[in-house]
Write an enzyme that holds these catalytic residues in place. Structure first.
Site, mmCIF file in Angstrom:
data_model
loop_
_atom_site.group_PDB
_atom_site.id
_atom_site.type_symbol
_atom_site.label_atom_id
_atom_site.label_comp_id
_atom_site.label_asym_id
_atom_site.label_seq_id
_atom_site.Cartn_x
_atom_site.Cartn_y
_atom_site.Cartn_z
ATOM 1 N N LYS A 271 22.297 47.637 37.954
ATOM 2 C CA LYS A 271 21.911 46.261 37.565
ATOM 3 C C LYS A 271 22.668 45.233 38.406
ATOM 4 C CE LYS A 271 25.775 45.242 35.235
ATOM 5 N NZ LYS A 271 26.589 44.048 35.068
ATOM 6 N N ASP B 125 21.591 44.425 29.849
ATOM 7 C CA ASP B 125 22.596 44.057 30.853
ATOM 8 C C ASP B 125 21.944 43.383 32.063
ATOM 9 O OD1 ASP B 125 25.157 43.798 31.721
ATOM 10 O OD2 ASP B 125 25.549 45.927 32.024
ATOM 11 N N ARG C 214 29.384 37.347 38.569
ATOM 12 C CA ARG C 214 29.900 37.162 39.938
ATOM 13 C C ARG C 214 28.937 37.765 40.955
ATOM 14 N NH1 ARG C 214 34.980 40.829 38.376
ATOM 15 N NH2 ARG C 214 35.070 39.224 36.794
HETATM 16 N N1 LIG Z 1 34.086 41.080 33.923
HETATM 17 C C1 LIG Z 1 33.145 41.508 33.090
HETATM 18 O O1 LIG Z 1 32.561 40.729 32.354
HETATM 19 C C2 LIG Z 1 32.818 42.972 33.026
HETATM 20 C C3 LIG Z 1 32.050 43.440 31.966
HETATM 21 C C4 LIG Z 1 31.728 44.783 31.902
HETATM 22 C C5 LIG Z 1 32.188 45.656 32.876
HETATM 23 N N2 LIG Z 1 32.935 45.180 33.908
HETATM 24 C C6 LIG Z 1 33.393 46.159 34.915
HETATM 25 O O2 LIG Z 1 34.786 46.369 34.714
HETATM 26 C C7 LIG Z 1 35.424 46.651 35.968
HETATM 27 C C8 LIG Z 1 36.588 45.692 36.155
HETATM 28 O O3 LIG Z 1 36.035 44.398 36.211
HETATM 29 P P1 LIG Z 1 36.886 43.083 35.937
HETATM 30 O O4 LIG Z 1 35.903 42.005 35.740
HETATM 31 O O5 LIG Z 1 37.895 43.304 34.880
HETATM 32 O O6 LIG Z 1 37.576 42.923 37.376
HETATM 33 P P2 LIG Z 1 38.515 41.765 37.935
HETATM 34 O O7 LIG Z 1 38.027 41.417 39.279
HETATM 35 O O8 LIG Z 1 38.678 40.690 36.901
HETATM 36 O O9 LIG Z 1 39.915 42.504 38.070
HETATM 37 C C9 LIG Z 1 40.067 43.637 38.855
HETATM 38 C C10 LIG Z 1 41.391 44.283 38.447
HETATM 39 O O10 LIG Z 1 41.529 45.500 39.182
HETATM 40 C C11 LIG Z 1 42.858 45.589 39.649
HETATM 41 N N3 LIG Z 1 42.909 46.416 40.849
HETATM 42 C C12 LIG Z 1 42.666 46.044 42.123
HETATM 43 N N4 LIG Z 1 42.846 47.095 42.948
HETATM 44 C C13 LIG Z 1 43.188 48.139 42.163
HETATM 45 C C14 LIG Z 1 43.499 49.493 42.434
HETATM 46 N N5 LIG Z 1 43.471 49.978 43.668
HETATM 47 N N6 LIG Z 1 43.816 50.287 41.392
HETATM 48 C C15 LIG Z 1 43.800 49.825 40.132
HETATM 49 N N7 LIG Z 1 43.514 48.542 39.814
HETATM 50 C C16 LIG Z 1 43.216 47.718 40.826
HETATM 51 C C17 LIG Z 1 43.263 44.154 39.922
HETATM 52 O O11 LIG Z 1 44.660 44.068 39.921
HETATM 53 C C18 LIG Z 1 42.598 43.434 38.761
HETATM 54 O O12 LIG Z 1 43.408 43.444 37.606
HETATM 55 C C19 LIG Z 1 34.329 46.510 37.045
HETATM 56 O O13 LIG Z 1 33.828 47.770 37.370
HETATM 57 C C20 LIG Z 1 33.257 45.670 36.348
HETATM 58 O O14 LIG Z 1 31.947 45.929 36.852
HETATM 59 C C21 LIG Z 1 33.269 43.863 33.992
#
Ligand SMILES: NC(=O)c1ccc[n+]([C@@H]2O[C@H](COP(=O)([O-])OP(=O)(O)OC[C@H]3O[C@@H](n4cnc5c(N)ncnc54)[C@H](O)[C@@H]3O)[C@@H](O)[C@H]2O)c1
Length: 337
Positions: A187, A240, A251
């Site tokens: 998605k 979703d 984003r």
């Molecule tokens: N933001 C949302 O609303 C949302 C909702 C559902 C699912 N997700 C999924 O959750 C996952 C995380 O998204 P997010 O929005 O929290 O990301 P984000 O961009 O807000 O944060 C990414 C995090 O990953 C950490 N990071 C970076 N490199 C890393 C590494 N090598 N090892 C471990 N951690 C590392 C960073 O320090 C940061 O805390 C993604 O796969 C996203 O698709 C996000």
């Protein structure tokens, strides 16, 4: 229950708050010491502005926090899932439930993220996939939300349902991990494309066409890989897709808008400043679709724009002039390879 959330981005933080609210003893692990320091000192995550982090939420950069936990949430970007799970291997107690909330497909192996985790943990912990229309920004602000917890064993999915669910966060169980994860990864590609359409000044008609045909090709791949068709019309699928393609919280969509407006791809990805999973997914889904022998014209078009420098107008023209067909003449069988 003792719970560690591994990954302190927007999503990990929003889920840590939810689990804390549900009466659990929650620790939030950060990859960077600097990130953990900000959370500890400001009691706010810059990715979740305006959402206070209570005193009871613990912060760490030590993965040993997973020891003794009943449940561990893995919320890193998809590219970091394997390396993080590998580090957890000798720390996790056998039987601890792992909840995978990252969205993507692994590069090169084309594995789903739950498969990656299972491999790294040698199958000693059950892995549940939690997915659905859930912006961290809204879950952090207690906006009513519904998601799916998918597991091979429904009893484990029910345990996750019990742990996460409350009056503002509804969790449905599912036994379709394959379909749920394919929805979650794909998605984001469609959302990038939806953003491109918005950036190019197209209207609601174009977006509805893109989302509907996008869902059809997501389901084509998912079913070919063993997922259930109905998962694609559920929360993890169409739910979703709606949220990601239509919201400015997305984003992936915002990145697509910049590309549609003419910004070079690398610059647009950088400009977003947070993980743009659709960018990685476009390459990884293409490999997966080729391996499965499934045709995915929209994902292919996204790949050509993102990785081959093709002009967005050109790929739209190609998609609009594909061979004529009936809407429902989809074959659910994989194409000949
Ligand atoms: N933001 C949302 O609303 C949302 C909702 C559902 C699912 N997700 C999924 O959750 C996952 C995380 O998204 P997010 O929005 O929290 O990301 P984000 O961009 O807000 O944060 C990414 C995090 O990953 C950490 N990071 C970076 N490199 C890393 C590494 N090598 N090892 C471990 N951690 C590392 C960073 O320090 C940061 O805390 C993604 O796969 C996203 O698709 C996000």
């Amino acid at each position: 229950m003792k719970i560690t959330v591994v990954g302190s981005g927007g999503w990990g933080t929003a889920l840590a708050l939810l689990l804390l609210e549900n009466g659990n003893d929650v620790t939030l692990w950060s990859y960077h010491e600097a990130e953990s320091k900000i959370l500890r000192e400001t009691h706010e995550n810059p990715m979740l502005k305006g959402v206070p982090l209570p005193e009871e939420l613990k912060f760490t950069t030590d993965l040993a926090a997973v020891k003794g936990c009943g449940l561990v949430v893995l919320a890193t970007p998809s590219f970091a899932v394997r390396s993080t799970a590998a580090q957890l291997k000798n720390l996790m107690d056998p039987g601890t439930i792992v909840v995978s909330v990252s969205k993507g497909i692994e590069k090169d192996s084309s594995l789903r993220l739950s498969q990656v985790i299972e491999q790294e943990l040698d199958g000693k912990c059950p892995v549940v996939v939690l997915s659905g229309p859930s912006h961290a920004e809204e879950v952090g602000r207690h906006i009513p939300t519904g998601v799916v917890a998918a597991a091979d064993d429904l009893a484990v999915a029910q345990k996750v349902q019990d742990t996460f669910m409350n009056k503002r966060f509804r969790v449905y169980t599912s036994d379709d991990k394959v379909g749920t994860e394919i929805c979650a990864a794909l998605k984001n590609i469609i959302a990038l494309c939806a953003g491109c359409c918005d950036g190019m000044g197209y209207g609601d008609n174009t977006k509805a066409l893109l989302m509907t045909r996008g869902l059809a090709e997501m389901a084509r791949l998912g079913v070919a890989l063993g997922g259930k068709k109905e998962t694609f019309t559920g929360l993890a699928g169409v739910g979703d897709l709606i949220v990601t393609c239509c919201s400015m919280h997305s984003r992936n969509r915002r990145c697509g808008i910049l590309i549609g407006q003419g910004m070079p791809v690398e610059e647009a990805v950088k400009e977003i400043g947070a993980v743009v999973e659709g960018y990685y997914a476009a390459a990884n889904a293409r490999t997966l679709a080729q391996k499965a022998g499934v045709e995915m014209p929209i994902a292919q078009a996204a790949y050509e724009v993102l990785y081959e420098g093709r002009d967005v107008h050109g790929v739209v023209a190609d998609l609009m002039t594909r061979a004529k067909r009936s809407e429902h003449d989809e074959s659910w069988e994989p194409l000949a390879q």
